[in-house]
Design an enzyme around this catalytic site. Structure first.
Site, PDB file in Angstrom:
ATOM      1  N   SER A 293      23.528   0.483 -65.205  1.00 34.65           N
ATOM      2  CA  SER A 293      24.208   1.357 -66.168  1.00 34.65           C
ATOM      3  C   SER A 293      25.432   0.731 -66.817  1.00 34.65           C
ATOM      4  O   SER A 293      25.978   1.299 -67.768  1.00 34.65           O
ATOM      5  CB  SER A 293      24.604   2.664 -65.484  1.00 34.65           C
TER       6      SER A 293
ATOM      7  N   HIS B  82      21.048  16.533 -66.683  1.00 40.45           N
ATOM      8  CA  HIS B  82      22.459  16.775 -67.018  1.00 40.45           C
ATOM      9  C   HIS B  82      22.640  17.856 -68.074  1.00 40.45           C
ATOM     10  O   HIS B  82      23.774  18.154 -68.463  1.00 40.45           O
ATOM     11  CB  HIS B  82      23.091  15.482 -67.548  1.00 40.45           C
TER      12      HIS B  82
END
Length: 648
Positions: free
Chosen positions: A327, A370
């Site tokens: 990430s 999310h």
């Protein structure tokens, strides 16, 4: 025809003149010869008497003093120490076997060393001196000198040998020296005559190797007189060479030592870089090794221990390690999409926990998803689906172009060994490398730093420094040569839209300082030292659909070498960036738990004159941090001594 009296008188006068001239010339010649004979037989009698006794004149090279290597503040990290050694010349020794066996009875030599030396002496030309033993004690050195009449061809000498006083801290950066090999000679078109001296040492890895010509210097010569027994009678003439040039690196020995200690015995790497000029303050690779072992001749046992260690202590992970960035790559994808105009800073994407494409499901790390996320939140909480979505819009070629602009996929010209280029893939790369077309699934994987993407810790530090500064800073390892400061290259602007950079920087700030940031437990509370960053976790194994359905196995329940790599990149202070950092912990698990705390501590050390202040940490962590800092095996700033580090 009869001569007249006058003609006879003229002939007589001519003959008398010639006789006088010839006689005078002969007399002068005899006088010169007489003077020369007196000079040779009287004035130079002693010298020619020695020569007449079968003495010989030898010309020998004098190895120059190797240049010193210092840290940015002048602290010695590669020095020279006095070395008592013994050399032998075959043409003067006569019976080499006999002489060396006598020598073995005076100084410590194993039977293997004795036989190896005999073979080496006989394999070389008769006039070439061979080092028999070095680093002798003064007592052993004195014994050889006292027994010199019984050891023809053996000469005790005092030379210099390389010493690394900070041993493990700089092993991967500075490297070490070792004897010249045939491979070394073959790599050179016109080898320096010095390199043909048996056991002469040159740089093997690191700065020692890549700046060998600068550090070596130029050899001197000496004319010595030896008698028929090979014993040196006197030195007739000496011409000193030029010592090697001293080098001062950009690395701070204090920060480097702290980083090595903080990494402990993890298989890990950390790089700290000045975002203003590219100076590398720290390039720590762990675990490390003692380079002095290689200078003195490492044993098979010690070498095998290093080679068989699964944590790879001989590898310089800061520049040669190639890892999926995970990430930490998301800033690249975000900037590519922003610059291409396919998204804005306000673009939102819905994350249900996965996306489906081509009959395959690509999961977010958060199984429940999310919800709807913005750019800043996607960085702060590291939402994968956001990047799966925008990557399909912008395409891999634009992402790769941005990656290269930020320093990925390129080999930097720094004097360290095995510097990797990494991989910043695009459509052309896959066709050339794998003879296959690029697929959308490849783009989705690449968008979060997986798939074909590989980066090194130094590349990640460069990427972070460029994001923090907006300039194309280039890493620099050498600060001064021979007390002359090297010019600092002026980094050109990256040419990125300031608003786009600011949006990504805000997201990195939220990663560390936001309420739901993945690295919030590693925040810095001192308002003048606030850190921004990005966590990363890269998989080293495939997770099957069955495992995902049953529940992904925790890293703690996996063998060490199957756990995820942990990464963190960051910079500080947030409002006025000074240093960028990257940390990779091999098989460390999560970036937020394994890499981010280490990065925070090292970054604070770089921003401080000494140990980080406890006031920079959240109050709830200060007790634990104080204990940890006190237990670090740090070097004494004056003596340089440090406790022995071992891995449990």
């Amino acid at each position: 025809m009869r001569r007249t009296a006058r003609d006879s008188e003229e002939v007589a006068r001519t003959l008398n003149r010639r006789t006088l001239l010839l006689g005078g010339a002969m007399s002068a010649m005899v006088a010169v010869l007489g003077v020369r004979m007196r000079y040779l037989q009287v004035d130079q009698a002693d010298e020619f008497r020695l020569l007449a006794e079968e003495n010989r004149i030898n010309i020998r090279l004098i190895p120059p003093e190797r240049g010193l290597i210092q840290d940015r503040n002048g602290k010695l990290i590669a020095a020279n120490e006095q070395n008592y050694r013994v050399v032998i010349t075959r043409e003067a020794a006569g019976d080499v076997d006999l002489v060396l066996r006598r020598l073995a009875g005076i100084i410590p030599m194993t039977p293997e060393e004795l036989e190896r030396t005999i073979e080496e002496v006989k394999a070389l030309r008769a006039f070439v001196p061979v080092t028999v033993a070095e680093r002798l004690s003064w007592e052993d050195f004195s014994k050889v000198a006292l027994n010199a009449p019984a050891l023809p061809g053996v000469v005790p000498e005092v030379g210099l040998s390389r010493l690394y006083p900070l041993d493990q801290d700089f092993a991967h950066v500075v490297g070490y020296v070792g004897p010249v090999s045939e491979k070394d000679l073959e790599a050179l078109e016109t080898p320096d005559p010095l390199l043909k001296i048996p056991k002469f040492q040159i740089g093997k890895i690191g700065v020692e190797k890549w700046m060998e010509d600068t550090l070596r210097g130029r050899a001197g010569t000496k004319r010595i007189e030896v008698n028929s027994a090979g014993r040196v009678m006197r030195e007739l003439e000496r011409q000193e060479g030029d010592p090697g040039t001293d080098i001062r690196l950009t690395i701070d020995a204090g920060v480097q030592n702290f980083a090595q200690a903080r990494l402990g015995e993890e298989s890990a790497a950390a790089v700290v870089m000045d975002v203003r000029n590219g100076d590398i303050l720290c390039a720590a690779s762990s675990p490390s090794f003692d380079p002095n072992l290689f200078v003195r001749g490492i044993s098979h046992t010690d070498y095998n221990l290093l080679m068989e260690d699964d944590h790879r202590p001989l590898a310089n992970k800061t520049v040669s390690g190639a890892y999926p960035p995970g990430s930490t790559f998301k800033m690249v994808t975000a900037l590519a999409a922003l610059e291409a105009g396919v998204i804005t800073a306000d673009t939102r994407v819905s994350c249900p926990g996965y996306i489906e494409f081509g009959g395959r499901r690509f999961h977010c790390w958060k199984r429940a998803g999310h919800g709807t996320v913005s750019l800043e939140r996607s960085l702060s909480e590291s939402c994968d689906v956001y990047y799966y979505d925008i990557a399909q819009r912008v395409g891999i070629d634009k992402i790769a172009e941005m990656g290269r602009k930020l320093g990925l996929g390129q080999r930097f010209d720094i004097p360290m060994s095995a510097v990797t280029e990494g991989i910043m893939p695009d459509k052309q790369w896959k066709m050339e490398r794998h003879k296959q077309d690029w697929r959308i699934g490849d783009t989705i994987n690449a968008s979060i730093g997986q798939g074909y993407v590989l980066t090194s810790p130094i590349q990640l530090a460069v990427m972070t420094a460029r994001i923090a500064s907006g300039r194309a800073v280039v890493p620099r390892l050498v600060r001064m040569v021979n007390d002359q400061a090297l010019p600092e290259p002026e980094a050109a602007p990256l040419g990125l839209t300031p608003e786009h950079l600011a949006a990504v920087q805000r997201g990195m700030n939220e990663v560390v300082n936001g309420e739901r940031g993945t690295a919030k437990s590693s925040r810095v509370v001192d308002p003048t030292l606030v850190m921004a960053g990005k966590t990363g976790t890269s998989q080293v194994r495939n997770i099957s659909a069955a495992e995902r359905e049953a529940g992904v196995i925790s890293n703690d329940d996996l063998p060490w070498n199957r756990r995820d790599h942990a990464l963190f990149v960051g910079y500080a202070p947030y409002d006025a960036p000074r240093y960028a950092i990257s940390v990779v912990v091999e098989h460390g698990g999560g970036g937020s738990t394994a890499a981010a705390p280490i990065a925070r501590d090292i970054l604070l050390r770089a921003l401080s004159d000494g140990l980080p202040s406890l006031d920079a940490y959240p109050s709830s962590q200060r007790g634990r941090i104080e204990t940890m800092l006190n237990e670090l095996p740090l070097r004494d700033p004056i003596t340089g001594e440090t406790p022995v580090r071992t891995r449990a």
